[in-house]
Design a protein around this motif. Structure first.
Motif, PDB file in Angstrom:
ATOM      1  N   ASP A  49       0.817  -1.209   0.000  1.00 41.35           N
ATOM      2  CA  ASP A  49       0.000   0.000   0.000  1.00 41.35           C
ATOM      3  C   ASP A  49       0.854   1.264   0.000  1.00 41.35           C
ATOM      4  OD1 ASP A  49       1.055  -0.262   2.491  1.00 41.35           O
ATOM      5  OD2 ASP A  49      -0.833  -0.008   3.591  1.00 41.35           O
ATOM      6  N   GLY A  50       2.165   1.129  -0.225  1.00 42.32           N
ATOM      7  CA  GLY A  50       3.048   2.279  -0.337  1.00 42.32           C
ATOM      8  C   GLY A  50       3.691   2.721   0.959  1.00 42.32           C
ATOM      9  N   VAL A  51       3.373   2.111   2.084  1.00 39.60           N
ATOM     10  CA  VAL A  51       3.952   2.487   3.375  1.00 39.60           C
ATOM     11  C   VAL A  51       5.330   1.840   3.508  1.00 39.60           C
ATOM     12  CG1 VAL A  51       3.698   2.363   5.879  1.00 39.60           C
ATOM     13  CG2 VAL A  51       1.692   2.739   4.433  1.00 39.60           C
ATOM     14  N   VAL A  52       6.313   2.630   3.875  1.00 35.39           N
ATOM     15  CA  VAL A  52       7.663   2.119   4.136  1.00 35.39           C
ATOM     16  C   VAL A  52       7.801   1.915   5.648  1.00 35.39           C
ATOM     17  CG1 VAL A  52      10.132   2.575   3.958  1.00 35.39           C
ATOM     18  CG2 VAL A  52       8.600   3.295   2.124  1.00 35.39           C
ATOM     19  N   LYS A  53       8.034   0.670   6.054  1.00 33.27           N
ATOM     20  CA  LYS A  53       8.031   0.342   7.491  1.00 33.27           C
ATOM     21  C   LYS A  53       9.411  -0.103   7.946  1.00 33.27           C
ATOM     22  CE  LYS A  53       4.516  -1.411   9.530  1.00 33.27           C
ATOM     23  NZ  LYS A  53       3.935  -0.170  10.069  1.00 33.27           N
ATOM     24  N   GLN A  54       9.735   0.269   9.189  1.00 31.04           N
ATOM     25  CA  GLN A  54      10.964  -0.158   9.836  1.00 31.04           C
ATOM     26  C   GLN A  54      10.690  -1.493  10.543  1.00 31.04           C
ATOM     27  OE1 GLN A  54      14.232  -1.002  10.861  1.00 31.04           O
ATOM     28  NE2 GLN A  54      14.482   1.203  10.436  1.00 31.04           N
ATOM     29  N   VAL A  55      11.389  -2.547  10.131  1.00 32.95           N
ATOM     30  CA  VAL A  55      11.160  -3.877  10.718  1.00 32.95           C
ATOM     31  C   VAL A  55      12.475  -4.495  11.195  1.00 32.95           C
ATOM     32  CG1 VAL A  55       9.049  -4.368   9.424  1.00 32.95           C
ATOM     33  CG2 VAL A  55      11.277  -4.907   8.410  1.00 32.95           C
ATOM     34  N   GLY A  56      13.491  -3.688  11.457  1.00 30.22           N
ATOM     35  CA  GLY A  56      14.759  -4.231  11.937  1.00 30.22           C
ATOM     36  C   GLY A  56      14.622  -4.871  13.306  1.00 30.22           C
ATOM     37  N   PHE A  57      15.507  -5.826  13.593  1.00 33.14           N
ATOM     38  CA  PHE A  57      15.436  -6.577  14.852  1.00 33.14           C
ATOM     39  C   PHE A  57      15.546  -5.663  16.060  1.00 33.14           C
ATOM     40  CE2 PHE A  57      17.479  -8.916  18.314  1.00 33.14           C
ATOM     41  CZ  PHE A  57      16.616  -9.991  18.454  1.00 33.14           C
ATOM     42  N   SER A  86      -3.454  12.364  16.802  1.00 37.22           N
ATOM     43  CA  SER A  86      -4.782  12.119  16.243  1.00 37.22           C
ATOM     44  C   SER A  86      -5.885  12.370  17.269  1.00 37.22           C
ATOM     45  CB  SER A  86      -4.880  10.686  15.722  1.00 37.22           C
ATOM     46  OG  SER A  86      -4.799   9.758  16.788  1.00 37.22           O
ATOM     47  N   ALA A  87      -5.541  12.252  18.560  1.00 38.01           N
ATOM     48  CA  ALA A  87      -6.543  12.512  19.594  1.00 38.01           C
ATOM     49  C   ALA A  87      -6.895  13.999  19.658  1.00 38.01           C
ATOM     50  CB  ALA A  87      -6.023  12.046  20.953  1.00 38.01           C
ATOM     51  N   PHE A  88      -5.977  14.868  19.224  1.00 35.73           N
ATOM     52  CA  PHE A  88      -6.217  16.306  19.285  1.00 35.73           C
ATOM     53  C   PHE A  88      -6.666  16.889  17.938  1.00 35.73           C
ATOM     54  CE2 PHE A  88      -3.057  15.329  22.565  1.00 35.73           C
ATOM     55  CZ  PHE A  88      -3.686  15.862  23.684  1.00 35.73           C
ATOM     56  N   TYR A  89      -6.210  16.267  16.846  1.00 31.77           N
ATOM     57  CA  TYR A  89      -6.520  16.831  15.525  1.00 31.77           C
ATOM     58  C   TYR A  89      -7.543  16.022  14.752  1.00 31.77           C
ATOM     59  CZ  TYR A  89      -2.337  19.498  16.575  1.00 31.77           C
ATOM     60  OH  TYR A  89      -1.418  20.305  17.176  1.00 31.77           O
ATOM     61  N   GLY A  90      -7.991  14.911  15.293  1.00 29.89           N
ATOM     62  CA  GLY A  90      -9.123  14.207  14.724  1.00 29.89           C
ATOM     63  C   GLY A  90      -8.830  13.289  13.564  1.00 29.89           C
ATOM     64  N   HIS A  91      -7.571  13.111  13.145  1.00 27.38           N
ATOM     65  CA  HIS A  91      -7.287  12.170  12.069  1.00 27.38           C
ATOM     66  C   HIS A  91      -6.639  10.930  12.667  1.00 27.38           C
ATOM     67  CE1 HIS A  91      -2.959  13.030  12.284  1.00 27.38           C
ATOM     68  NE2 HIS A  91      -3.324  14.285  12.480  1.00 27.38           N
ATOM     69  N   ASN A  92      -6.808   9.805  11.982  1.00 20.76           N
ATOM     70  CA  ASN A  92      -6.310   8.542  12.509  1.00 20.76           C
ATOM     71  C   ASN A  92      -5.713   7.699  11.394  1.00 20.76           C
ATOM     72  OD1 ASN A  92      -5.784   6.635  14.479  1.00 20.76           O
ATOM     73  ND2 ASN A  92      -7.764   5.615  14.259  1.00 20.76           N
ATOM     74  N   ASP A  93      -4.904   8.331  10.550  1.00 20.23           N
ATOM     75  CA  ASP A  93      -4.353   7.623   9.407  1.00 20.23           C
ATOM     76  C   ASP A  93      -3.352   6.546   9.821  1.00 20.23           C
ATOM     77  OD1 ASP A  93      -5.856   9.224   7.804  1.00 20.23           O
ATOM     78  OD2 ASP A  93      -4.256  10.695   7.443  1.00 20.23           O
ATOM     79  N   ALA A  94      -2.663   6.776  10.923  1.00 18.50           N
ATOM     80  CA  ALA A  94      -1.601   5.855  11.322  1.00 18.50           C
ATOM     81  C   ALA A  94      -2.135   4.487  11.703  1.00 18.50           C
ATOM     82  CB  ALA A  94      -0.800   6.440  12.493  1.00 18.50           C
ATOM     83  N   SER A  95      -3.364   4.426  12.156  1.00 22.20           N
ATOM     84  CA  SER A  95      -3.917   3.154  12.598  1.00 22.20           C
ATOM     85  C   SER A  95      -4.672   2.428  11.497  1.00 22.20           C
ATOM     86  CB  SER A  95      -4.855   3.374  13.797  1.00 22.20           C
ATOM     87  OG  SER A  95      -4.140   3.872  14.896  1.00 22.20           O
ATOM     88  N   ALA A  96      -4.893   3.077  10.371  1.00 23.82           N
ATOM     89  CA  ALA A  96      -5.634   2.432   9.284  1.00 23.82           C
ATOM     90  C   ALA A  96      -4.673   1.561   8.487  1.00 23.82           C
ATOM     91  CB  ALA A  96      -6.271   3.485   8.379  1.00 23.82           C
ATOM     92  N   GLY A  97      -4.529   0.302   8.889  1.00 24.72           N
ATOM     93  CA  GLY A  97      -3.552  -0.575   8.266  1.00 24.72           C
ATOM     94  C   GLY A  97      -4.196  -1.709   7.511  1.00 24.72           C
ATOM     95  N   ILE A  98      -3.410  -2.802   7.364  1.00 25.07           N
ATOM     96  CA  ILE A  98      -3.835  -3.985   6.634  1.00 25.07           C
ATOM     97  C   ILE A  98      -4.119  -5.092   7.636  1.00 25.07           C
ATOM     98  CG2 ILE A  98      -3.141  -5.684   4.900  1.00 25.07           C
ATOM     99  CD1 ILE A  98      -1.386  -3.605   3.649  1.00 25.07           C
ATOM    100  N   SER A  99      -5.095  -5.923   7.329  1.00 30.17           N
ATOM    101  CA  SER A  99      -5.472  -7.008   8.227  1.00 30.17           C
ATOM    102  C   SER A  99      -4.552  -8.211   8.009  1.00 30.17           C
ATOM    103  CB  SER A  99      -6.930  -7.409   7.972  1.00 30.17           C
ATOM    104  OG  SER A  99      -7.292  -8.510   8.779  1.00 30.17           O
TER     105      SER A  99
END
Length: 536
Positions: free
Chosen positions: A210-218, A428-441
């Motif tokens: 989905d285009g997200v670059v994630k850090q998955v290092g040990f 997101s609790a102050f500005y009302g957006h929650n994009d960071a939590s909208a992920g993949i199942s």
């Protein structure tokens, strides 16, 4: 002569030592019930005598068969003060006056045997040749029965020592330096960290579909760095401190006559009573959480590719083969899962030992022979120390579960790394957006593992709170402890459930960290114990 339907022999008072007195009375069957024909039932055997002593109502701890066998053998080993009391009950046929007379006779006989032993040792007798270890000689000089391990070795014709998973596991927490186990856990994850550097997976990103670059290092995985470098070593340190205190100081001080050897034997029996629990936990941790989970989550996806699991350092070979090869990933994940399952086995062993300490301290008021204000004060003080340690361990167990669930939730989110994800949740609790939590199942087995850890930890805390705090009425700051635990549980359950969950979680974790430093939570002082006694 018969009393209470048993054969009674009066104390000889002829200057015999314990071995001589015991040999005559055991052969005569003194204290044994009469047979159906009205005649004496015969001599005592070690099994019959050990069973008779263990059936005395006021003797909640019982006596070890190996200890009784030593009384029958031709040796220089005597009898402890506690067992004199029970043997006098047998020879006195449960008659108070006769029991008192026999207790005096047996004590004097034991003193005569001790005097003979000292004379033999000064003359260089065979005792020093049979047992050259000066530590053992000093122990026997104190007129105490030898521990179970020495008894088994002293009788070459006895049964061979069988393997005890419960005893071996308990030894990790009660023997050697308290630093050994925490340092070993820390050293293990440090070694894995160095291996991650060598394989190049210590800090790695990958681009998701989905285009997200994630850090998955040990080294970016919170459930490996924080759990195995901080929380688990602290958990093991607190459990080791409590078990060592209870086994070496608290229990011997509270049990009847304060006899150390008898206390150690009773503690060993209490640990061994939970042997099935140790085996069940071992099989679950090693076979299911270790082997089967590694095969399902890492091995099969690495060999066949794909899998409905979020990509992490263990599956990087699938999406970033230029960083780590499949064989390297198989070996690294195999070592990591082996280390992880053994550490979590020891974690659950710690919980079992916490339960054992609680269960043991509840039996002491019934079995103790030193009633009074001082005894009750010591009991309250020991109970407070136990609950403080259990609270600390509960906090650390919940922090482990929280970090595990946070890492699992991060992998399915849109956050670039776990820190950015949590900061985005706060904003997101102050500005009302929650994009960071909208992920993949994805499948998230760590959610289930963390739930088991949270439930198991809370069960031990609730057991201690109810049994020590409520039923026994010990004065403790239980409501403060319980409030922090409840706040941590709520924070755990609400992870990734709504925007701003990390605010509640952060507040609970701050209180939890404060509780680790001050489990009394500011207002409680041990000095209040003397003014708040309650007899159970």
């Amino acid at each position: 002569m018969f009393r209470n339907g048993k054969l009674f022999l009066p104390p000889p008072r002829d200057g015999s030592d314990f071995k001589e007195v015991f040999k005559r009375l055991a052969a005569a069957g003194a204290g044994r019930p009469l047979g159906k024909d009205g005649f004496p039932a015969g001599p005592w055997t070690p099994e019959l005598l050990a069973d008779a002593i263990s059936q005395i109502d006021s003797n909640r701890v019982g006596v070890d068969l190996r200890t009784v066998q030593l009384w029958f053998q031709e040796n220089e080993k005597g009898i402890s003060t506690v067992n004199i009391r029970w043997l006098a009950r047998i020879f006195g046929c449960d008659d108070p006056v006769a029991t008192s007379e026999w207790q005096m006779e047996l004590s004097e006989a034991q003193s005569r045997l001790s005097a003979k032993r000292r004379e033999w040792k000064r003359a260089g007798s065979s005792v020093a040749q049979e047992i050259p270890d000066t530590a053992l000689t000093a122990t026997f000089d104190n007129e105490t029965d030898p521990p179970a391990e020495l008894t088994r070795d002293a009788d070459p014709k006895g049964p061979t020592r069988r393997f005890s998973l419960a005893g071996k596991s308990e030894a990790f927490f009660s023997r050697g330096s308290p630093l050994n186990l925490p340092a070993s856990v820390f050293a293990g994850v440090t070694a894995l960290g160095f291996l991650s550097y060598l394989t190049g997976i210590h800090s790695v990103t990958y681009g998701r579909a989905d285009g997200v670059v994630k850090q998955v290092g040990f080294l970016w995985t919170a459930n490996w760095t924080f759990v195995f470098m901080v929380f688990l070593p602290l958990f093991f340190a607190f459990v080791t401190e409590l078990v060592t205190f209870w086994k070496d100081e608290g229990r011997p001080k509270l049990v009847a006559q304060g006899n150390k050897m008898e206390s150690d034997d009773a503690w060993a029996r209490n640990v061994e009573a939970s042997s099935y629990s140790y085996w069940a936990v071992f099989l679950i941790c090693v076979m299911f959480a270790g082997l089967f989970q590694w095969i399902g989550v890492s091995l099969i996806p690495l060999l066949k590719g794909g899998g409905n699991y979020a990509t992490d350092w263990g599956s990087l070979a699938i999406v970033r083969p230029e960083v780590i090869s499949v064989p390297e990933a198989v070996v690294f994940t195999g070592l990591a899962y082996l280390y992880m399952c053994l550490c979590f086995y020891l974690f659950f062993v710690g919980l079992i030992l916490l339960y054992t300490v609680i269960h043991d301290i509840l039996r002491i008021p019934e079995a103790a022979s030193r009633p009074g204000v001082d005894h009750q004060h010591e009991l309250h003080e020991a109970s407070l120390r136990v609950m403080r340690a259990i609270f600390r361990c509960t906090v650390l167990g919940l922090l482990i579960a929280i970090v595990m669930k946070l890492q699992s939730a991060y992998l399915t989110s849109r956050g670039e790394n776990i820190v950015a994800w949590l900061v985005g949740d706060v904003s997101s609790a102050f500005y009302g957006h929650n994009d960071a939590s909208a992920g993949i199942s994805y499948r998230r087995p760590t959610h289930y593992s963390s739930l088991l850890i949270a439930i198991s930890t809370c069960v031990v805390f609730l057991y201690g709170t109810i049994r020590l705090g409520v039923e026994r009425g010990f004065c403790m700051p239980l409501w403060r402890m319980s409030a922090i635990v409840a706040l941590l549980v709520a924070g755990y359950l609400l992870i990734d459930a709504f925007a701003g969950f990390s605010i509640l979680l952060g507040f609970g974790m701050l209180l939890a960290v404060y509780g680790l430093f001050d489990p009394g939570l500011g207002r409680w002082q041990a000095s209040k114990l003397g003014n708040n006694q309650s007899v159970s």
